[in-house]
Design a protein around this motif. Structure first.
Motif, PDB file in Angstrom:
ATOM      1  N   ASN A  39      33.399  31.600  11.612  1.00 21.46           N
ATOM      2  CA  ASN A  39      33.597  30.404  12.440  1.00 21.46           C
ATOM      3  C   ASN A  39      33.657  29.184  11.528  1.00 21.46           C
ATOM      4  O   ASN A  39      32.640  28.566  11.236  1.00 21.46           O
ATOM      5  CB  ASN A  39      32.444  30.281  13.447  1.00 21.46           C
ATOM      6  N   PRO A  40      34.848  28.813  11.049  1.00 19.32           N
ATOM      7  CA  PRO A  40      34.955  27.703  10.082  1.00 19.32           C
ATOM      8  C   PRO A  40      34.352  26.389  10.567  1.00 19.32           C
ATOM      9  O   PRO A  40      33.680  25.705   9.781  1.00 19.32           O
ATOM     10  CB  PRO A  40      36.470  27.591   9.839  1.00 19.32           C
ATOM     11  N   PRO A  41      34.560  25.965  11.825  1.00 18.82           N
ATOM     12  CA  PRO A  41      33.933  24.703  12.254  1.00 18.82           C
ATOM     13  C   PRO A  41      32.413  24.735  12.160  1.00 18.82           C
ATOM     14  O   PRO A  41      31.795  23.789  11.666  1.00 18.82           O
ATOM     15  CB  PRO A  41      34.413  24.548  13.705  1.00 18.82           C
ATOM     16  N   ALA A  42      31.796  25.822  12.655  1.00 14.84           N
ATOM     17  CA  ALA A  42      30.331  25.917  12.605  1.00 14.84           C
ATOM     18  C   ALA A  42      29.838  25.982  11.166  1.00 14.84           C
ATOM     19  O   ALA A  42      28.839  25.345  10.810  1.00 14.84           O
ATOM     20  CB  ALA A  42      29.864  27.141  13.387  1.00 14.84           C
ATOM     21  N   LEU A  43      30.527  26.745  10.320  1.00 11.76           N
ATOM     22  CA  LEU A  43      30.129  26.857   8.920  1.00 11.76           C
ATOM     23  C   LEU A  43      30.223  25.511   8.212  1.00 11.76           C
ATOM     24  O   LEU A  43      29.333  25.142   7.435  1.00 11.76           O
ATOM     25  CB  LEU A  43      31.000  27.899   8.217  1.00 11.76           C
ATOM     26  N   SER A  44      31.289  24.768   8.481  1.00 11.39           N
ATOM     27  CA  SER A  44      31.423  23.444   7.870  1.00 11.39           C
ATOM     28  C   SER A  44      30.328  22.509   8.366  1.00 11.39           C
ATOM     29  O   SER A  44      29.806  21.687   7.604  1.00 11.39           O
ATOM     30  CB  SER A  44      32.803  22.860   8.173  1.00 11.39           C
ATOM     31  N   GLY A  45      29.958  22.641   9.650  1.00  8.77           N
ATOM     32  CA  GLY A  45      28.866  21.829  10.175  1.00  8.77           C
ATOM     33  C   GLY A  45      27.546  22.124   9.490  1.00  8.77           C
ATOM     34  O   GLY A  45      26.783  21.208   9.151  1.00  8.77           O
ATOM     35  N   VAL A  46      27.260  23.404   9.272  1.00 12.34           N
ATOM     36  CA  VAL A  46      26.030  23.790   8.588  1.00 12.34           C
ATOM     37  C   VAL A  46      26.022  23.250   7.156  1.00 12.34           C
ATOM     38  O   VAL A  46      25.001  22.730   6.676  1.00 12.34           O
ATOM     39  CB  VAL A  46      25.869  25.322   8.596  1.00 12.34           C
ATOM     40  N   ILE A  47      27.153  23.362   6.469  1.00 16.07           N
ATOM     41  CA  ILE A  47      27.244  22.881   5.080  1.00 16.07           C
ATOM     42  C   ILE A  47      27.000  21.369   5.017  1.00 16.07           C
ATOM     43  O   ILE A  47      26.271  20.875   4.150  1.00 16.07           O
ATOM     44  CB  ILE A  47      28.611  23.240   4.477  1.00 16.07           C
ATOM     45  N   ILE A  48      27.604  20.620   5.937  1.00 12.91           N
ATOM     46  CA  ILE A  48      27.421  19.165   5.949  1.00 12.91           C
ATOM     47  C   ILE A  48      25.965  18.807   6.217  1.00 12.91           C
ATOM     48  O   ILE A  48      25.387  17.938   5.550  1.00 12.91           O
ATOM     49  CB  ILE A  48      28.340  18.518   7.004  1.00 12.91           C
ATOM     50  N   LEU A  49      25.341  19.486   7.184  1.00 13.91           N
ATOM     51  CA  LEU A  49      23.948  19.188   7.500  1.00 13.91           C
ATOM     52  C   LEU A  49      23.026  19.506   6.324  1.00 13.91           C
ATOM     53  O   LEU A  49      22.102  18.735   6.020  1.00 13.91           O
ATOM     54  CB  LEU A  49      23.514  19.977   8.736  1.00 13.91           C
ATOM     55  N   ALA A  51      23.857  19.470   3.209  1.00 14.31           N
ATOM     56  CA  ALA A  51      24.108  18.452   2.189  1.00 14.31           C
ATOM     57  C   ALA A  51      23.396  17.145   2.517  1.00 14.31           C
ATOM     58  O   ALA A  51      22.820  16.497   1.633  1.00 14.31           O
ATOM     59  CB  ALA A  51      25.612  18.224   2.053  1.00 14.31           C
ATOM     60  N   VAL A  52      23.417  16.742   3.796  1.00 14.62           N
ATOM     61  CA  VAL A  52      22.753  15.503   4.205  1.00 14.62           C
ATOM     62  C   VAL A  52      21.234  15.616   4.016  1.00 14.62           C
ATOM     63  O   VAL A  52      20.584  14.693   3.513  1.00 14.62           O
ATOM     64  CB  VAL A  52      23.098  15.161   5.666  1.00 14.62           C
ATOM     65  N   VAL A  53      20.675  16.757   4.412  1.00 14.82           N
ATOM     66  CA  VAL A  53      19.230  16.957   4.264  1.00 14.82           C
ATOM     67  C   VAL A  53      18.828  16.955   2.790  1.00 14.82           C
ATOM     68  O   VAL A  53      17.827  16.328   2.403  1.00 14.82           O
ATOM     69  CB  VAL A  53      18.797  18.267   4.949  1.00 14.82           C
ATOM     70  N   LEU A  54      19.589  17.647   1.964  1.00 13.05           N
ATOM     71  CA  LEU A  54      19.284  17.666   0.528  1.00 13.05           C
ATOM     72  C   LEU A  54      19.415  16.281  -0.089  1.00 13.05           C
ATOM     73  O   LEU A  54      18.605  15.885  -0.939  1.00 13.05           O
ATOM     74  CB  LEU A  54      20.210  18.650  -0.186  1.00 13.05           C
ATOM     75  N   MET A  55      20.426  15.543   0.323  1.00  8.07           N
ATOM     76  CA  MET A  55      20.615  14.190  -0.205  1.00  8.07           C
ATOM     77  C   MET A  55      19.426  13.302   0.164  1.00  8.07           C
ATOM     78  O   MET A  55      18.920  12.542  -0.672  1.00  8.07           O
ATOM     79  CB  MET A  55      21.912  13.590   0.347  1.00  8.07           C
ATOM     80  N   ALA A 102      19.886   8.196   4.916  1.00 13.01           N
ATOM     81  CA  ALA A 102      19.916   9.451   5.664  1.00 13.01           C
ATOM     82  C   ALA A 102      18.535   9.853   6.161  1.00 13.01           C
ATOM     83  O   ALA A 102      18.413  10.612   7.123  1.00 13.01           O
ATOM     84  CB  ALA A 102      20.507  10.558   4.789  1.00 13.01           C
ATOM     85  N   GLN A 103      17.484   9.355   5.499  1.00 11.64           N
ATOM     86  CA  GLN A 103      16.125   9.727   5.899  1.00 11.64           C
ATOM     87  C   GLN A 103      15.781   9.194   7.278  1.00 11.64           C
ATOM     88  O   GLN A 103      15.111   9.867   8.065  1.00 11.64           O
ATOM     89  CB  GLN A 103      15.119   9.204   4.865  1.00 11.64           C
ATOM     90  N   VAL A 104      16.249   8.002   7.592  1.00 18.58           N
ATOM     91  CA  VAL A 104      15.878   7.363   8.862  1.00 18.58           C
ATOM     92  C   VAL A 104      16.449   8.096  10.064  1.00 18.58           C
ATOM     93  O   VAL A 104      15.695   8.484  10.968  1.00 18.58           O
ATOM     94  CB  VAL A 104      16.303   5.877   8.860  1.00 18.58           C
ATOM     95  N   PRO A 105      17.768   8.332  10.160  1.00 15.28           N
ATOM     96  CA  PRO A 105      18.270   9.041  11.346  1.00 15.28           C
ATOM     97  C   PRO A 105      17.742  10.463  11.477  1.00 15.28           C
ATOM     98  O   PRO A 105      17.505  10.933  12.597  1.00 15.28           O
ATOM     99  CB  PRO A 105      19.794   9.021  11.152  1.00 15.28           C
ATOM    100  N   LEU A 106      17.550  11.155  10.359  1.00 14.70           N
ATOM    101  CA  LEU A 106      17.024  12.516  10.438  1.00 14.70           C
ATOM    102  C   LEU A 106      15.593  12.509  10.969  1.00 14.70           C
ATOM    103  O   LEU A 106      15.236  13.288  11.861  1.00 14.70           O
ATOM    104  CB  LEU A 106      17.079  13.178   9.063  1.00 14.70           C
ATOM    105  N   LEU A 107      14.756  11.633  10.419  1.00 13.21           N
ATOM    106  CA  LEU A 107      13.361  11.569  10.850  1.00 13.21           C
ATOM    107  C   LEU A 107      13.256  11.116  12.302  1.00 13.21           C
ATOM    108  O   LEU A 107      12.526  11.723  13.102  1.00 13.21           O
ATOM    109  CB  LEU A 107      12.583  10.612   9.942  1.00 13.21           C
ATOM    110  N   ILE A 278      31.387   6.515   7.713  1.00 14.45           N
ATOM    111  CA  ILE A 278      31.791   7.906   7.485  1.00 14.45           C
ATOM    112  C   ILE A 278      30.582   8.832   7.523  1.00 14.45           C
ATOM    113  O   ILE A 278      30.639   9.935   8.064  1.00 14.45           O
ATOM    114  CB  ILE A 278      32.534   8.021   6.137  1.00 14.45           C
ATOM    115  N   ALA A 279      29.472   8.381   6.936  1.00 11.25           N
ATOM    116  CA  ALA A 279      28.252   9.203   6.938  1.00 11.25           C
ATOM    117  C   ALA A 279      27.772   9.475   8.352  1.00 11.25           C
ATOM    118  O   ALA A 279      27.406  10.610   8.700  1.00 11.25           O
ATOM    119  CB  ALA A 279      27.162   8.507   6.121  1.00 11.25           C
TER     120      ALA A 279
END
Length: 304
Positions: A39-49, A51-55, A102-107, A278-279
């Motif tokens: 499922n390319p859309p779901a996989l790309s979503g997981v990869i982006i998330l 990346a955001v969490v790691l960042m 990125a920390q603020v919206p995630l938290l 964009i973020a």
């Protein structure tokens, strides 16, 4: 023993129950991973998330101070030496502020979902199971909550308490319970008359045990999907409040605050509002893609 058509005798293979369950579990684990990879859309979503969490998690390792200013380096364009995404009007590194932002919206989104989900589930269970005046009262509270302007409530609370991450979490968390309550109430109304609930009552099972052990597990699937989409909604909501200076304090980097500040510099520094915008867009899109995949995985009607 089992025999073939040629008369050869072949010993039957008996698989123990434990091994059978283990094999089934392995196949099940492989199946959802396989479906995710397919499922390319779901996989790309997981990869982006991821990346955001790691960042957000590793930001302090690379940029100790996201508010470090250098007026000499103000408004450097993307691709400048030592500043991959350029700098803002105060010479602060855009990539560093994006990472900390990125920390603020995630938290806020995760904490607010936990608070609102807990409130909504408890109120929905009570409303749907007991009915009567409790159902009428909770339904009335839900209607009042939906009718009250959220921005007005945010301004009032922030004026009294002051800005801050905890204030933002409290305001959003305490005002987002209605969707959980209504979904849980509807499913509880359907479940409370089922045979297994009637049997539990006949056996003298306590009400709390019926609600938590028999009804709640049957609504977890719906709650998981709702919570996923609520995370995306709260990320946008937090960014909107920060854009209006109703979010976190000015010293804390936030995508919404960066977007508001960049709007004033759009004609001379296009990258200032562009990168936080964009973020926000890609993070919300990734959460929605993962939410769609979870809905397909958890809803048996969509797997037929």
């Amino acid at each position: 023993m089992s025999s073939t058509q040629q008369g050869q005798v072949i010993p039957a293979v008996i698989i123990p129950a434990e091994s059978s369950r283990e094999i089934s579990g392995v196949r099940k684990r492989k199946s959802w991973r396989y479906r995710l990879l397919r499922n390319p859309p779901a996989l790309s979503g997981v990869i982006i998330l991821v990346a955001v969490v790691l960042m957000a998690a590793t930001a302090p390792l690379f940029w100790p101070d996201p508010n470090a200013q250098s007026l000499i380096d103000a408004r450097l364009p993307p691709g400048s030496p030592d500043h991959v995404l350029g700098t803002d009007d105060l010479g602060r590194d855009m990539l560093a502020r994006l990472a900390y932002g990125a920390q603020v919206p995630l938290l806020v989104s995760l904490a607010a979902v936990i608070i609102s989900g807990t409130m909504g589930v408890l109120l929905g269970l009570v409303s749907g199971y007991f009915g009567g005046w409790l159902d009428d009262l909770i339904s009335w509270l839900a209607n009042v909550q939906l009718a009250f302007p959220f921005i007005l409530l945010s301004i009032a609370v922030i004026a009294v308490i002051g800005q801050g991450t905890l204030t933002l979490i409290a305001v959003i968390g305490l005002t987002s319970w209605v969707v959980y309550s209504r979904v849980v109430r509807g499913e509880t109304l359907a479940l409370r008359e089922r045979e297994f609930i009637e049997a539990a009552r006949a056996l003298g099972v306590s009400t709390s045990r019926i609600l938590l052990r028999h009804i709640l597990p049957n609504v977890i699937t719906s709650l998981t999907v709702i919570a996923t989409f609520e995370v995306a909604r709260i990320i946008i909501l937090e960014s909107a409040l920060s854009f209006l200076s109703l979010g976190v304090d000015a010293k804390t980097p936030s995508w919404g605050e960066m977007l508001a500040r960049g709007q004033q510099q759009l004609s001379v520094a296009w990258w200032m509002p562009t990168f936080p915008g964009i973020a926000i867009m890609f993070t919300v899109l990734a959460v929605n893609l993962v939410g769609d995949w979870l809905r397909e995985e958890l809803d048996p009607r969509l797997q037929l």
